[in-house]
Write a protein that holds these residues in place. Structure first.
Motif, PDB file in Angstrom:
ATOM      1  N   GLU A  21      16.170 -13.529 -45.696  1.00  0.00           N
ATOM      2  CA  GLU A  21      16.223 -14.187 -47.005  1.00  0.00           C
ATOM      3  C   GLU A  21      15.565 -13.317 -48.073  1.00  0.00           C
ATOM      4  N   LYS A  22      14.494 -12.629 -47.708  1.00  0.00           N
ATOM      5  CA  LYS A  22      13.784 -11.767 -48.650  1.00  0.00           C
ATOM      6  C   LYS A  22      14.607 -10.535 -49.025  1.00  0.00           C
ATOM      7  N   LEU A  23      15.526 -10.137 -48.174  1.00  0.00           N
ATOM      8  CA  LEU A  23      16.297  -8.909 -48.379  1.00  0.00           C
ATOM      9  C   LEU A  23      17.605  -9.119 -49.131  1.00  0.00           C
ATOM     10  N   LYS A  24      17.832 -10.293 -49.676  1.00  0.00           N
ATOM     11  CA  LYS A  24      19.119 -10.568 -50.313  1.00  0.00           C
ATOM     12  C   LYS A  24      19.312  -9.795 -51.611  1.00  0.00           C
ATOM     13  N   THR A  25      18.238  -9.300 -52.229  1.00  0.00           N
ATOM     14  CA  THR A  25      18.368  -8.492 -53.435  1.00  0.00           C
ATOM     15  C   THR A  25      18.570  -7.049 -53.007  1.00  0.00           C
ATOM     16  N   ILE A  26      19.621  -6.445 -53.550  1.00  0.00           N
ATOM     17  CA  ILE A  26      19.965  -5.075 -53.167  1.00  0.00           C
ATOM     18  C   ILE A  26      19.565  -4.128 -54.297  1.00  0.00           C
ATOM     19  N   SER A  27      18.833  -3.107 -53.949  1.00  0.00           N
ATOM     20  CA  SER A  27      18.420  -2.087 -54.913  1.00  0.00           C
ATOM     21  C   SER A  27      19.599  -1.166 -55.214  1.00  0.00           C
ATOM     22  N   LEU A  28      19.580  -0.549 -56.387  1.00  0.00           N
ATOM     23  CA  LEU A  28      20.660   0.377 -56.746  1.00  0.00           C
ATOM     24  C   LEU A  28      20.301   1.824 -56.429  1.00  0.00           C
ATOM     25  N   ASP A  29      19.237   2.025 -55.702  1.00  0.00           N
ATOM     26  CA  ASP A  29      18.844   3.370 -55.284  1.00  0.00           C
ATOM     27  C   ASP A  29      19.622   3.711 -54.006  1.00  0.00           C
ATOM     28  N   PRO A  30      20.406   4.786 -54.030  1.00  0.00           N
ATOM     29  CA  PRO A  30      21.231   5.121 -52.853  1.00  0.00           C
ATOM     30  C   PRO A  30      20.407   5.323 -51.584  1.00  0.00           C
ATOM     31  N   ASN A  31      19.219   5.900 -51.721  1.00  0.00           N
ATOM     32  CA  ASN A  31      18.384   6.128 -50.539  1.00  0.00           C
ATOM     33  C   ASN A  31      17.875   4.808 -49.965  1.00  0.00           C
ATOM     34  N   LEU A  32      17.503   3.884 -50.837  1.00  0.00           N
ATOM     35  CA  LEU A  32      17.041   2.577 -50.359  1.00  0.00           C
ATOM     36  C   LEU A  32      18.170   1.790 -49.714  1.00  0.00           C
ATOM     37  N   ILE A  33      19.356   1.887 -50.289  1.00  0.00           N
ATOM     38  CA  ILE A  33      20.505   1.195 -49.691  1.00  0.00           C
ATOM     39  C   ILE A  33      20.786   1.755 -48.302  1.00  0.00           C
ATOM     40  N   ALA A  34      20.782   3.078 -48.181  1.00  0.00           N
ATOM     41  CA  ALA A  34      21.048   3.705 -46.876  1.00  0.00           C
ATOM     42  C   ALA A  34      19.982   3.302 -45.858  1.00  0.00           C
ATOM     43  N   GLU A  35      18.718   3.269 -46.301  1.00  0.00           N
ATOM     44  CA  GLU A  35      17.625   2.884 -45.399  1.00  0.00           C
ATOM     45  C   GLU A  35      17.762   1.429 -44.975  1.00  0.00           C
ATOM     46  N   GLN A  36      18.065   0.558 -45.933  1.00  0.00           N
ATOM     47  CA  GLN A  36      18.206  -0.862 -45.616  1.00  0.00           C
ATOM     48  C   GLN A  36      19.416  -1.095 -44.709  1.00  0.00           C
ATOM     49  N   LEU A  37      20.493  -0.382 -44.949  1.00  0.00           N
ATOM     50  CA  LEU A  37      21.680  -0.512 -44.103  1.00  0.00           C
ATOM     51  C   LEU A  37      21.362  -0.088 -42.669  1.00  0.00           C
ATOM     52  N   TYR A  38      20.620   1.002 -42.523  1.00  0.00           N
ATOM     53  CA  TYR A  38      20.212   1.475 -41.199  1.00  0.00           C
ATOM     54  C   TYR A  38      19.375   0.408 -40.493  1.00  0.00           C
ATOM     55  N   GLU A  39      18.415  -0.179 -41.224  1.00  0.00           N
ATOM     56  CA  GLU A  39      17.559  -1.215 -40.635  1.00  0.00           C
ATOM     57  C   GLU A  39      18.360  -2.456 -40.245  1.00  0.00           C
ATOM     58  N   GLN A  40      19.343  -2.815 -41.073  1.00  0.00           N
ATOM     59  CA  GLN A  40      20.156  -3.995 -40.755  1.00  0.00           C
ATOM     60  C   GLN A  40      21.006  -3.749 -39.507  1.00  0.00           C
ATOM     61  N   LYS A  41      21.469  -2.537 -39.336  1.00  0.00           N
ATOM     62  CA  LYS A  41      22.264  -2.229 -38.134  1.00  0.00           C
ATOM     63  C   LYS A  41      21.383  -2.246 -36.885  1.00  0.00           C
TER      64      LYS A  41
END
Length: 189
Positions: A21-41
């Motif tokens: 629930e805390k992660l529903k806001t997505i940052s527009l930083d490409p590195n943060l998106i890639a890191e968050q995507l990796y963690e979600q996988k």
């Protein structure tokens, strides 16, 4: 012992659901998106491991049910069913997060490519605008450009609708002469 394992799994899924629930806001930083995507996988793999544990618990509870009264294991069955629902909900939420992150990553890449394509033109235009001043633009040159545009628009209208030439007749634009006071006469004066 099975009850403790079920409660431990339930606590893990509740904690994971709160973190999602805390992660529903997505940052527009490409590195943060890639890191968050990796963690979600990685989380998706962990959820699968916990789901496997839940399936083992369901089999064990079914065996216990055959050797004991339904009243004794009824509460355990309800808890395991609630755990399965929590597992399914958390897995679905995580899958949606992965899809949203992948979509955000794709859109950010398209935006970056668009900026890279437009940036040289924008810089050139800004440099040209910086070179312009009101003193470099004459009224006569402006009117000539306007007349050329108006004239070409009239020719374009004529060529687009030859059957309607009687309705859309092209007329040469009337050149407005500046008044002695500096203003341009209005239509009909």
């Amino acid at each position: 012992m099975l009850e403790q394992a079920v409660l431990k799994e339930m606590a893990w899924f509740k904690s994971t659901a709160l973190n999602l629930e805390k992660l529903k806001t997505i940052s527009l930083d490409p590195n943060l998106i890639a890191e968050q995507l990796y963690e979600q996988k990685i989380l998706a793999v962990e959820i699968l491991q916990h789901r496997f544990n839940i399936e083992k618990m369901v089999k064990i509870s079914e065996i216990l049910l055959t050797y004991s009264d339904e009243g004794e294991t009824g509460e355990l069955q309800n808890t395991i069913e609630a755990l399965q629902e929590q597992c399914n909900t958390t897995a679905a939420t995580n899958s949606h997060m992965v899809l949203h992150l992948e979509h955000a990553q794709s859109l950010l890449l398209q935006f970056s490519e668009g900026i890279a394509e437009v940036s040289p033109w924008l810089q050139e235009t800004q440099a040209l605008i910086g070179q312009l001043s009101l003193s470099t633009i004459s009224y006569e040159a402006f009117r000539e450009q306007q007349d050329l545009f108006t004239g070409s628009a009239g020719v374009h209208r004529r060529t687009q609708a030859p059957g309607r030439q009687a309705v859309l007749r092209w007329q040469a634009p009337v050149r407005a002469q500046p008044r002695p006071g500096g203003g341009v006469p209005q239509a009909g004066h």
